[in-house]
Design a protein around this motif. Sequence first.
Motif, PDB file in Angstrom:
ATOM      1  N   SER A   1       0.823  -1.211   0.000  1.00 63.23           N
ATOM      2  CA  SER A   1       0.000   0.000   0.000  1.00 63.23           C
ATOM      3  C   SER A   1       0.859   1.264   0.000  1.00 63.23           C
ATOM      4  N   TYR A   2       1.867   1.284   0.832  1.00 63.54           N
ATOM      5  CA  TYR A   2       2.776   2.424   0.910  1.00 63.54           C
ATOM      6  C   TYR A   2       3.488   2.643  -0.429  1.00 63.54           C
TER       7      TYR A   2
ATOM      8  N   GLY B   1       1.080   3.989  -3.120  1.00 63.32           N
ATOM      9  CA  GLY B   1       0.883   5.427  -2.988  1.00 63.32           C
ATOM     10  C   GLY B   1       2.029   6.206  -3.596  1.00 63.32           C
ATOM     11  N   PHE B   2       3.245   5.768  -3.296  1.00 65.89           N
ATOM     12  CA  PHE B   2       4.442   6.420  -3.826  1.00 65.89           C
ATOM     13  C   PHE B   2       4.478   6.345  -5.351  1.00 65.89           C
ATOM     14  N   TYR B   3       4.231   5.158  -5.894  1.00 68.74           N
ATOM     15  CA  TYR B   3       4.257   4.975  -7.356  1.00 68.74           C
ATOM     16  C   TYR B   3       3.132   5.774  -8.019  1.00 68.74           C
ATOM     17  N   ALA B   4       1.943   5.743  -7.451  1.00 68.53           N
ATOM     18  CA  ALA B   4       0.816   6.465  -8.046  1.00 68.53           C
ATOM     19  C   ALA B   4       1.105   7.963  -8.097  1.00 68.53           C
ATOM     20  N   TYR B   5       1.614   8.498  -7.012  1.00 73.93           N
ATOM     21  CA  TYR B   5       1.954   9.925  -6.989  1.00 73.93           C
ATOM     22  C   TYR B   5       2.981  10.254  -8.074  1.00 73.93           C
TER      23      TYR B   5
ATOM     24  N   GLY C   1      -3.561   5.616  -3.931  1.00 72.45           N
ATOM     25  CA  GLY C   1      -2.676   4.462  -4.030  1.00 72.45           C
ATOM     26  C   GLY C   1      -2.494   3.776  -2.687  1.00 72.45           C
ATOM     27  N   LEU C   2      -2.357   4.574  -1.660  1.00 72.02           N
ATOM     28  CA  LEU C   2      -2.177   4.040  -0.306  1.00 72.02           C
ATOM     29  C   LEU C   2      -3.378   3.210   0.139  1.00 72.02           C
ATOM     30  N   LEU C   3      -4.580   3.658  -0.196  1.00 76.41           N
ATOM     31  CA  LEU C   3      -5.801   3.009   0.299  1.00 76.41           C
ATOM     32  C   LEU C   3      -6.522   2.143  -0.739  1.00 76.41           C
ATOM     33  N   HIS C   4      -5.919   1.941  -1.915  1.00 74.63           N
ATOM     34  CA  HIS C   4      -6.626   1.211  -2.972  1.00 74.63           C
ATOM     35  C   HIS C   4      -7.008  -0.209  -2.563  1.00 74.63           C
ATOM     36  N   ASP C   5      -6.254  -0.822  -1.671  1.00 75.34           N
ATOM     37  CA  ASP C   5      -6.549  -2.188  -1.219  1.00 75.34           C
ATOM     38  C   ASP C   5      -7.194  -2.207   0.168  1.00 75.34           C
ATOM     39  N   LEU C   6      -7.975  -1.196   0.472  1.00 78.11           N
ATOM     40  CA  LEU C   6      -8.657  -1.128   1.766  1.00 78.11           C
ATOM     41  C   LEU C   6      -9.459  -2.396   2.041  1.00 78.11           C
ATOM     42  N   GLY C   7     -10.096  -2.931   1.017  1.00 79.44           N
ATOM     43  CA  GLY C   7     -10.862  -4.177   1.178  1.00 79.44           C
ATOM     44  C   GLY C   7      -9.976  -5.334   1.604  1.00 79.44           C
ATOM     45  N   LYS C   8      -8.776  -5.428   1.037  1.00 79.92           N
ATOM     46  CA  LYS C   8      -7.832  -6.478   1.435  1.00 79.92           C
ATOM     47  C   LYS C   8      -7.357  -6.267   2.866  1.00 79.92           C
ATOM     48  N   ILE C   9      -7.149  -5.017   3.226  1.00 74.74           N
ATOM     49  CA  ILE C   9      -6.704  -4.715   4.589  1.00 74.74           C
ATOM     50  C   ILE C   9      -7.746  -5.183   5.594  1.00 74.74           C
TER      51      ILE C   9
END
Length: 173
Positions: free
Chosen positions: A8-9, A12-16, A36-44
Amino acid sequence: QKKLWEHSYKSGFYAYNLARNFLKNRIVTEDAYVCGLLHDLGKIVLSALYPELLDKLSLVKKTHSIPDVVFNTLLTGINHAEIGASIAEKWNFPPALVAAIRFHHIVDQAPLEYRDLAATVNLADLMIHYQEEDIEFYQIDPAMLKKFSIDSETHLQKICAGFQRAFDTERSR
């Protein structure tokens, strides 16, 4: 869960960096890191409830080269992106963030106003999976690569290597 948070981290870095360097769209760039950081909130959330489940599912998916969107839908009828988006809506996250979470695997279904953001998160996610050898170059949609002016596998490898170096530098600070 540590691997999921690391992904996730890094996403976020790559997306930015994708948004900043390739799209040059201020609005997308402003939202790209958090999306990018929260895109996998469902997995989390799923990993918090069922810690071993995601590891087992990832192994099956990787062993058989099954795309995320197909695998998630086959298993649950609802995928981690939809779960994450539903939670984000419940928590009153901004619409752009909800859309990026919901559509990061199905960019062409995103509302037009959020499509570039969903595409940025999608490609960031795919780049990381490519670097980790979870997917092959041919599995990345050529239209997505074209959107970011990536014209070959060698070009993608150079971008990935540059992002990885910058990410490692950022982490070591």
